[in-house]
Design a protein around this motif. Structure first.
Motif, PDB file in Angstrom:
ATOM      1  N   ASP A 262      -1.235  -2.379  -9.526  1.00  0.00           N
ATOM      2  CA  ASP A 262      -1.729  -3.705  -9.903  1.00  0.00           C
ATOM      3  C   ASP A 262      -1.502  -3.997 -11.378  1.00  0.00           C
ATOM      4  O   ASP A 262      -2.051  -4.953 -11.917  1.00  0.00           O
ATOM      5  CB  ASP A 262      -3.228  -3.787  -9.580  1.00  0.00           C
ATOM      6  CG  ASP A 262      -3.737  -5.212  -9.540  1.00  0.00           C
ATOM      7  OD1 ASP A 262      -2.966  -6.102  -9.136  1.00  0.00           O
ATOM      8  OD2 ASP A 262      -4.902  -5.430  -9.919  1.00  0.00           O
TER       9      ASP A 262
ATOM     10  N   ASN B  69      -7.140   2.405  -2.753  1.00  0.00           N
ATOM     11  CA  ASN B  69      -7.417   1.451  -1.679  1.00  0.00           C
ATOM     12  C   ASN B  69      -8.257   2.076  -0.562  1.00  0.00           C
ATOM     13  O   ASN B  69      -9.158   1.432  -0.022  1.00  0.00           O
ATOM     14  CB  ASN B  69      -6.098   0.939  -1.098  1.00  0.00           C
ATOM     15  CG  ASN B  69      -6.304  -0.094  -0.012  1.00  0.00           C
ATOM     16  OD1 ASN B  69      -6.805  -1.190  -0.271  1.00  0.00           O
ATOM     17  ND2 ASN B  69      -5.934   0.246   1.224  1.00  0.00           N
TER      18      ASN B  69
ATOM     19  N   ILE C 125       0.840  -1.199   0.000  1.00  0.00           N
ATOM     20  CA  ILE C 125       0.000   0.000   0.000  1.00  0.00           C
ATOM     21  C   ILE C 125       0.874   1.247   0.000  1.00  0.00           C
ATOM     22  O   ILE C 125       1.770   1.399   0.827  1.00  0.00           O
ATOM     23  CB  ILE C 125      -0.942   0.000   1.221  1.00  0.00           C
ATOM     24  CG1 ILE C 125      -1.931  -1.167   1.118  1.00  0.00           C
ATOM     25  CG2 ILE C 125      -1.687   1.330   1.320  1.00  0.00           C
ATOM     26  CD1 ILE C 125      -2.834  -1.308   2.327  1.00  0.00           C
TER      27      ILE C 125
ATOM     28  N   GLU D  23      -4.724   6.255  -0.037  1.00  0.00           N
ATOM     29  CA  GLU D  23      -3.910   5.051  -0.210  1.00  0.00           C
ATOM     30  C   GLU D  23      -4.225   4.423  -1.563  1.00  0.00           C
ATOM     31  O   GLU D  23      -5.381   4.416  -2.003  1.00  0.00           O
ATOM     32  CB  GLU D  23      -4.197   4.042   0.901  1.00  0.00           C
ATOM     33  CG  GLU D  23      -3.767   4.505   2.283  1.00  0.00           C
ATOM     34  CD  GLU D  23      -4.055   3.463   3.346  1.00  0.00           C
ATOM     35  OE1 GLU D  23      -4.760   2.468   3.032  1.00  0.00           O
ATOM     36  OE2 GLU D  23      -3.583   3.631   4.486  1.00  0.00           O
ATOM     37  N   TYR D  24      -3.185   3.897  -2.216  1.00  0.00           N
ATOM     38  CA  TYR D  24      -3.391   3.248  -3.508  1.00  0.00           C
ATOM     39  C   TYR D  24      -2.471   2.037  -3.631  1.00  0.00           C
ATOM     40  O   TYR D  24      -1.486   1.892  -2.891  1.00  0.00           O
ATOM     41  CB  TYR D  24      -3.146   4.227  -4.656  1.00  0.00           C
ATOM     42  CG  TYR D  24      -1.730   4.751  -4.766  1.00  0.00           C
ATOM     43  CD1 TYR D  24      -0.769   4.094  -5.555  1.00  0.00           C
ATOM     44  CD2 TYR D  24      -1.345   5.911  -4.095  1.00  0.00           C
ATOM     45  CE1 TYR D  24       0.524   4.584  -5.659  1.00  0.00           C
ATOM     46  CE2 TYR D  24      -0.054   6.405  -4.195  1.00  0.00           C
ATOM     47  CZ  TYR D  24       0.878   5.741  -4.981  1.00  0.00           C
ATOM     48  OH  TYR D  24       2.167   6.221  -5.083  1.00  0.00           O
ATOM     49  N   VAL D  25      -2.805   1.178  -4.599  1.00  0.00           N
ATOM     50  CA  VAL D  25      -2.047  -0.050  -4.827  1.00  0.00           C
ATOM     51  C   VAL D  25      -1.767  -0.181  -6.318  1.00  0.00           C
ATOM     52  O   VAL D  25      -2.660   0.034  -7.148  1.00  0.00           O
ATOM     53  CB  VAL D  25      -2.823  -1.289  -4.328  1.00  0.00           C
ATOM     54  CG1 VAL D  25      -2.071  -2.572  -4.676  1.00  0.00           C
ATOM     55  CG2 VAL D  25      -3.070  -1.199  -2.824  1.00  0.00           C
TER      56      VAL D  25
END
Length: 371
Positions: A340, A326, A296, A336-338
């Motif tokens: 992918d 996220n 994250i 927050e980010y992910v």
């Protein structure tokens, strides 16, 4: 021929006072803990204002003094314009009315599916009272056009003439801004009758005089084709030209149409939003992450001076298959980010937030590359 100000023949009218305000005499305390507010970005000068503790006239920048939590009432001369407006750093015509002020608290949604105060502002441009009020205040500007880098300048000479018109028993003693636009701009509407009594030139200017009558023109001598002109004679051609100039100088609400009012409001509102937006930035402003790193990550909203205190926050990825959001936290001013996606992928995250104490939303974006 004696020149006096042009007065139109009117039918007696009874006008109900639609906007009222209570303005006690007083002066600013000058205390250091008062704040400076401003009506519009470029300013509206010459308005009389009153708060619970302060009173005076807005300067050329449209500035007024207030204490936090106070409301402000506004007049032009003796003409009430609005009351009960929450005093703050910037006050616009959209906040002069209770209904439009309340509507601003509910943002509309833009083409990207995010909250937008600007869409809501544009929708409110259809409000009749807002248009009537904006057009009338634009009509009181000393010059006929308000340039992009200038505010509205309502001079003392204009205010004095407006007050004289309001005191004239043969003229309306107020203006109702809540009527339909067609009624507000009708030839003999109260707004046009009052406006016709105001000369936007120095007091001794010939354009502030009464136009020559047709009888005076018919009885005047023609200008001689040959020979010298007599400087003490008003010739027919001169009187005709003077009459036309005086009549053309009288302002009418039709000269200040809805589109002109909308353009003015768009300019002022956009300038306030830009100033607000410049106070914030994202940290980091861009990022690069390795493919397969699914931990994250986060981006924070920062304020150039002080802490970023937010009331609401939204975030959206432009390519969620590569980078998805996220979580969002307005309390922490953080998204927050992910990652992918595969190597070479990229996305932008749109961070949309509303700072505390304003209805306006600020939008920033971070570009994320996948290495």
């Amino acid at each position: 021929m004696k020149l006096v100000h042009l007065t139109r023949f009117i039918l007696p009218l009874s006008a109900a006072i639609a906007l009222t305000g209570c303005f006690d005499s007083g002066s600013s305390s000058g205390s250091d803990d008062t704040r400076t507010g401003q009506i519009h970005f470029q300013g509206v000068g010459g308005l009389t204002y009153q708060t619970a503790s302060q009173s005076g006239k807005t300067n050329t920048r449209g500035e007024f003094r207030y204490y936090p939590g106070e409301t402000i009432s506004v007049k032009v001369g003796n003409l009430p314009i609005a009351e009960g407006i929450p005093a703050r750093e910037y006050v616009t015509f959209l906040e002069f009315q209770e209904d439009t002020r309340a509507a601003l608290q509910t943002p509309a949604v833009d083409d990207e599916g995010l909250n937008s105060h600007q869409v809501r502002e544009q929708l409110l441009f259809e409000n009749n009272t807002l248009m009537n009020l904006s057009r009338f205040l634009l009509a009181l500007n000393w010059t006929e056009n308000v340039d992009d880098d200038e505010g509205i300048d309502i001079r003392e000479r204009v205010i004095n003439q407006l007050n004289q018109a309001l005191d004239d028993p043969n003229l309306p003693n107020t203006i109702d801004f809540n009527v339909s636009i067609s009624e507000f701009t009708a030839e003999n509407s109260p707004a046009n009758q009052i406006l016709a009594e105001i000369c936007f030139h120095p007091k001794d200017d010939p354009l502030c005089g009464e136009p020559p009558t047709q009888e005076e023109i018919d009885n005047a001598d023609d200008r001689p084709v040959d020979g010298e002109l007599d400087p003490d004679v008003d010739y027919k051609e001169d009187l005709e030209a003077l009459r036309e100039r005086i009549l053309q100088s009288v302002r009418n609400m039709d000269e200040f149409d809805n589109e002109q009012a909308r353009n003015y409001l768009r300019r002022e509102l956009a300038a306030i939003t830009r100033k607000l937006s410049r106070q914030y930035y994202l940290s980091p402003e861009d990022a690069t992450h390795a493919a397969g790193d699914t931990s994250i990550k986060s981006v924070k909203v920062k304020k150039i001076r002080g802490d970023a205190q937010l009331a609401q926050l939204q975030a959206q990825s432009t390519r969620p298959t590569d980078v998805y959001v996220n979580a969002e936290s307005w309390q922490e001013a953080e998204v927050e980010y992910v990652v992918d996606g595969r190597t070479g992928g990229e996305s932008e995250i749109l961070v949309n937030f509303r700072p505390e104490g304003t209805y306006r939303w600020v939008r920033k974006q971070i570009r994320i590359l996948i290495d």
